[in-house]
Design a protein around this motif. Sequence first.
Motif, PDB file in Angstrom:
ATOM      1  N   ALA A 164       0.827  -1.207   0.000  1.00  0.00           N
ATOM      2  CA  ALA A 164       0.000   0.000   0.000  1.00  0.00           C
ATOM      3  C   ALA A 164       0.861   1.256   0.000  1.00  0.00           C
ATOM      4  CB  ALA A 164      -0.934  -0.009   1.207  1.00  0.00           C
ATOM      5  N   ALA A 165       1.937   1.245   0.791  1.00  0.00           N
ATOM      6  CA  ALA A 165       2.824   2.408   0.833  1.00  0.00           C
ATOM      7  C   ALA A 165       3.459   2.660  -0.531  1.00  0.00           C
ATOM      8  CB  ALA A 165       3.895   2.206   1.899  1.00  0.00           C
ATOM      9  N   ARG A 166       3.848   1.596  -1.208  1.00  0.00           N
ATOM     10  CA  ARG A 166       4.442   1.736  -2.527  1.00  0.00           C
ATOM     11  C   ARG A 166       3.424   2.228  -3.551  1.00  0.00           C
ATOM     12  NH1 ARG A 166       5.868  -3.342  -4.298  1.00  0.00           N
ATOM     13  NH2 ARG A 166       7.140  -2.431  -5.964  1.00  0.00           N
ATOM     14  N   VAL A 167       2.189   1.796  -3.421  1.00  0.00           N
ATOM     15  CA  VAL A 167       1.129   2.254  -4.322  1.00  0.00           C
ATOM     16  C   VAL A 167       0.911   3.754  -4.170  1.00  0.00           C
ATOM     17  CG1 VAL A 167      -1.364   2.185  -4.712  1.00  0.00           C
ATOM     18  CG2 VAL A 167      -0.075   0.053  -4.546  1.00  0.00           C
ATOM     19  N   VAL A 168       0.867   4.223  -2.924  1.00  0.00           N
ATOM     20  CA  VAL A 168       0.641   5.651  -2.686  1.00  0.00           C
ATOM     21  C   VAL A 168       1.788   6.475  -3.264  1.00  0.00           C
ATOM     22  CG1 VAL A 168       0.464   7.417  -0.895  1.00  0.00           C
ATOM     23  CG2 VAL A 168      -0.840   5.297  -0.688  1.00  0.00           C
ATOM     24  N   VAL A 169       3.022   6.006  -3.086  1.00  0.00           N
ATOM     25  CA  VAL A 169       4.175   6.708  -3.659  1.00  0.00           C
ATOM     26  C   VAL A 169       4.072   6.735  -5.182  1.00  0.00           C
ATOM     27  CG1 VAL A 169       6.677   6.610  -4.004  1.00  0.00           C
ATOM     28  CG2 VAL A 169       5.709   6.247  -1.722  1.00  0.00           C
ATOM     29  N   ALA A 170       3.740   5.584  -5.758  1.00  0.00           N
ATOM     30  CA  ALA A 170       3.616   5.510  -7.216  1.00  0.00           C
ATOM     31  C   ALA A 170       2.512   6.430  -7.724  1.00  0.00           C
ATOM     32  CB  ALA A 170       3.341   4.067  -7.641  1.00  0.00           C
ATOM     33  N   ASP A 171       1.427   6.537  -6.968  1.00  0.00           N
ATOM     34  CA  ASP A 171       0.328   7.412  -7.370  1.00  0.00           C
ATOM     35  C   ASP A 171       0.762   8.874  -7.348  1.00  0.00           C
ATOM     36  OD1 ASP A 171      -2.554   7.970  -7.907  1.00  0.00           O
ATOM     37  OD2 ASP A 171      -2.437   8.900  -5.928  1.00  0.00           O
ATOM     38  N   HIS A 172       1.518   9.255  -6.309  1.00  0.00           N
ATOM     39  CA  HIS A 172       2.022  10.632  -6.247  1.00  0.00           C
ATOM     40  C   HIS A 172       2.917  10.935  -7.446  1.00  0.00           C
ATOM     41  CE1 HIS A 172       0.254  11.826  -2.533  1.00  0.00           C
ATOM     42  NE2 HIS A 172       0.943  10.984  -1.778  1.00  0.00           N
ATOM     43  N   GLU A 173       3.777   9.994  -7.765  1.00  0.00           N
ATOM     44  CA  GLU A 173       4.684  10.190  -8.892  1.00  0.00           C
ATOM     45  C   GLU A 173       3.911  10.286 -10.207  1.00  0.00           C
ATOM     46  OE1 GLU A 173       7.334   6.907  -8.551  1.00  0.00           O
ATOM     47  OE2 GLU A 173       8.542   7.830  -6.949  1.00  0.00           O
ATOM     48  N   ALA A 174       2.869   9.448 -10.348  1.00  0.00           N
ATOM     49  CA  ALA A 174       2.055   9.494 -11.563  1.00  0.00           C
ATOM     50  C   ALA A 174       1.320  10.827 -11.675  1.00  0.00           C
ATOM     51  CB  ALA A 174       1.058   8.345 -11.558  1.00  0.00           C
ATOM     52  N   ALA A 175       0.793  11.307 -10.548  1.00  0.00           N
ATOM     53  CA  ALA A 175       0.073  12.581 -10.556  1.00  0.00           C
ATOM     54  C   ALA A 175       0.998  13.722 -10.948  1.00  0.00           C
ATOM     55  CB  ALA A 175      -0.549  12.836  -9.188  1.00  0.00           C
ATOM     56  N   ALA A 176       2.254  13.671 -10.475  1.00  0.00           N
ATOM     57  CA  ALA A 176       3.220  14.719 -10.797  1.00  0.00           C
ATOM     58  C   ALA A 176       3.530  14.749 -12.293  1.00  0.00           C
ATOM     59  CB  ALA A 176       4.502  14.511  -9.992  1.00  0.00           C
ATOM     60  N   ARG A 177       3.356  13.594 -12.925  1.00  0.00           N
ATOM     61  CA  ARG A 177       3.609  13.499 -14.370  1.00  0.00           C
ATOM     62  C   ARG A 177       2.333  13.690 -15.191  1.00  0.00           C
ATOM     63  NH1 ARG A 177       5.964   7.723 -14.388  1.00  0.00           N
ATOM     64  NH2 ARG A 177       5.858   7.999 -16.675  1.00  0.00           N
ATOM     65  N   GLY A 178       1.228  13.971 -14.502  1.00  0.00           N
ATOM     66  CA  GLY A 178      -0.029  14.179 -15.198  1.00  0.00           C
ATOM     67  C   GLY A 178      -0.702  12.904 -15.649  1.00  0.00           C
ATOM     68  N   LEU A 179      -0.383  11.774 -14.994  1.00  0.00           N
ATOM     69  CA  LEU A 179      -0.936  10.478 -15.370  1.00  0.00           C
ATOM     70  C   LEU A 179      -2.031  10.055 -14.393  1.00  0.00           C
ATOM     71  CD1 LEU A 179       2.399   8.584 -16.181  1.00  0.00           C
ATOM     72  CD2 LEU A 179       0.843   9.721 -17.797  1.00  0.00           C
ATOM     73  N   GLY A 180      -3.032   9.368 -14.902  1.00  0.00           N
ATOM     74  CA  GLY A 180      -4.099   8.866 -14.043  1.00  0.00           C
ATOM     75  C   GLY A 180      -3.873   7.451 -13.574  1.00  0.00           C
ATOM     76  N   ALA A 181      -2.901   6.770 -14.160  1.00  0.00           N
ATOM     77  CA  ALA A 181      -2.594   5.394 -13.780  1.00  0.00           C
ATOM     78  C   ALA A 181      -1.114   5.146 -14.022  1.00  0.00           C
ATOM     79  CB  ALA A 181      -3.440   4.404 -14.586  1.00  0.00           C
ATOM     80  N   VAL A 182      -0.587   4.118 -13.355  1.00  0.00           N
ATOM     81  CA  VAL A 182       0.821   3.778 -13.477  1.00  0.00           C
ATOM     82  C   VAL A 182       0.970   2.276 -13.337  1.00  0.00           C
ATOM     83  CG1 VAL A 182       1.280   4.032 -11.008  1.00  0.00           C
ATOM     84  CG2 VAL A 182       3.140   4.393 -12.656  1.00  0.00           C
ATOM     85  N   VAL A 183       2.024   1.715 -13.890  1.00  0.00           N
ATOM     86  CA  VAL A 183       2.288   0.284 -13.757  1.00  0.00           C
ATOM     87  C   VAL A 183       3.214   0.059 -12.568  1.00  0.00           C
ATOM     88  CG1 VAL A 183       3.300  -1.757 -14.840  1.00  0.00           C
ATOM     89  CG2 VAL A 183       1.969  -0.131 -16.217  1.00  0.00           C
ATOM     90  N   LEU A 184       2.821  -0.860 -11.675  1.00  0.00           N
ATOM     91  CA  LEU A 184       3.627  -1.222 -10.506  1.00  0.00           C
ATOM     92  C   LEU A 184       3.658  -2.738 -10.399  1.00  0.00           C
ATOM     93  CD1 LEU A 184       5.130  -0.249  -7.900  1.00  0.00           C
ATOM     94  CD2 LEU A 184       2.923  -0.435  -6.723  1.00  0.00           C
ATOM     95  N   ASP A 185       4.841  -3.307 -10.372  1.00  0.00           N
ATOM     96  CA  ASP A 185       5.004  -4.764 -10.284  1.00  0.00           C
ATOM     97  C   ASP A 185       4.244  -5.482 -11.395  1.00  0.00           C
ATOM     98  OD1 ASP A 185       6.479  -4.298  -7.989  1.00  0.00           O
ATOM     99  OD2 ASP A 185       4.789  -4.676  -6.642  1.00  0.00           O
ATOM    100  N   GLY A 186       4.234  -4.889 -12.576  1.00  0.00           N
ATOM    101  CA  GLY A 186       3.597  -5.530 -13.714  1.00  0.00           C
ATOM    102  C   GLY A 186       2.089  -5.441 -13.734  1.00  0.00           C
ATOM    103  N   ARG A 187       1.506  -4.626 -12.836  1.00  0.00           N
ATOM    104  CA  ARG A 187       0.050  -4.482 -12.792  1.00  0.00           C
ATOM    105  C   ARG A 187      -0.325  -3.016 -12.856  1.00  0.00           C
ATOM    106  NH1 ARG A 187      -2.960  -8.155  -8.462  1.00  0.00           N
ATOM    107  NH2 ARG A 187      -4.611  -7.637  -9.957  1.00  0.00           N
ATOM    108  N   MET A 188      -1.433  -2.734 -13.515  1.00  0.00           N
ATOM    109  CA  MET A 188      -1.912  -1.367 -13.636  1.00  0.00           C
ATOM    110  C   MET A 188      -2.496  -0.904 -12.306  1.00  0.00           C
ATOM    111  SD  MET A 188      -2.084   1.138 -15.725  1.00  0.00           S
ATOM    112  CE  MET A 188      -1.925   0.374 -17.354  1.00  0.00           C
ATOM    113  N   VAL A 189      -2.054   0.252 -11.863  1.00  0.00           N
ATOM    114  CA  VAL A 189      -2.547   0.848 -10.625  1.00  0.00           C
ATOM    115  C   VAL A 189      -3.341   2.097 -10.995  1.00  0.00           C
ATOM    116  CG1 VAL A 189      -1.904   2.005  -8.484  1.00  0.00           C
ATOM    117  CG2 VAL A 189      -0.629  -0.014  -9.245  1.00  0.00           C
TER     118      VAL A 189
END
Length: 287
Positions: free
Chosen positions: A237-262
Motif C-alpha cells: 500500500a505504501a508503494r502504491v501511494v508513492v507511485a500514485d504521487h509520482e504518476a500525478a506529478a507526471r499528469g498520469l491517471g494510472a501507473v504500472v507497478l510490479d507488472g500491474r496497472m494501478v
Amino acid sequence: MQLSALRSLLFLPATAEHLLARAAQRGADALVIDLEDAVPPARKQEARGLATLAVAALSGRAPLLLRVNAEPALLAQDIASAPLAQIDAVMLPKVESAQQVQALVAMLAQSGHATPVVALIETALGVVQAASIAQAGPGLAALGFGAEDYAAEMGVAPQPRSLLWPAQQVATCARAWQLPCWGLPGSVAEIDDMAAFSDLVAQARAVGFTGTVCIHPRQVGVANAGFGPTADELAWAARVVVADHEAAARGLGAVVLDGRMVDRPIVERARRWLLARQQAPRIQGGR
C-alpha cells in the motif's frame, strides 16, 4: 470511540462476575456486556444490576457496548436500568426492520441519551431487509451478522458454504451506507482450533466484514491480526501511494507497478489499509 476501527468485540455475560477482573486485559478493541443469549430468563433482572456494576468497573478501561434483549418488554427494562452515560453503544439483536432500530433510538432519546445503536441481523427476514435496516437513520452506527441464529433458522450448519451469501448481503448493505459491519461467514463457537478460526476470519475480511464478536479471549488476537492489513499489504500500500504521487506529478491517471496497472480504485484500497493501520493503536478507553 470509532466503531469503524473495531476488529474484536469480546462478549462478557453480565452474570459472569469472575470474568470481569481481567476482561480489559485481553486485548479486545471493545467489550460487550451481554444481557441476551448468555443470560437465562430467570436471571434477567439480576443481570441488569450486575451489568451496571460491570460497566462501572470497566468504564474508561475499554470501549463498552451493551447487548440488550429484543423482546419489547425486556428491552424496555434493559434500557430503563442501563448506565447509558457510561456505554458507547447499545447492541440490538434479532433486528428485522428499520422500525425496530428507530424505536430504540427514540427510546434512548427519551431517556436523555443519544447512545449509538448497533443492529444485529440474525434471521432470514433480517437478511433480506438488510438494505432497509442500514438506512434506519443517524442513530444507527453499525450492523452485525449473527451466523449461529441465522443458520439455526435456516436449518443448516453454520459454515461458509451455507453462510457466504447472507454474510455478504449484510456486509454489502453496511458498506453501501458507510457503516462498519461485524461478523463471520461461519460459527464463532470455535475456541480450540485457532488455525480454523483464523481461516474463518480471513474469509470474513474477504467478504467485507470489518471485525467480529469473540466469545473467548483466545479468539481476540486472531481477530485483531486477521481484520487488519498484513505487513506485506501495508508495504504494498505504501508503494502504491508513492507511485500514485509520482504518476500525478507526471499528469498520469494510472501507473504500472510490479507488472500491474494501478489506477484510482487500487489507490483508494491502499489508502484505506494505511488508514486502518493508523487507527488501530488508538483504540483504548471508552467514553
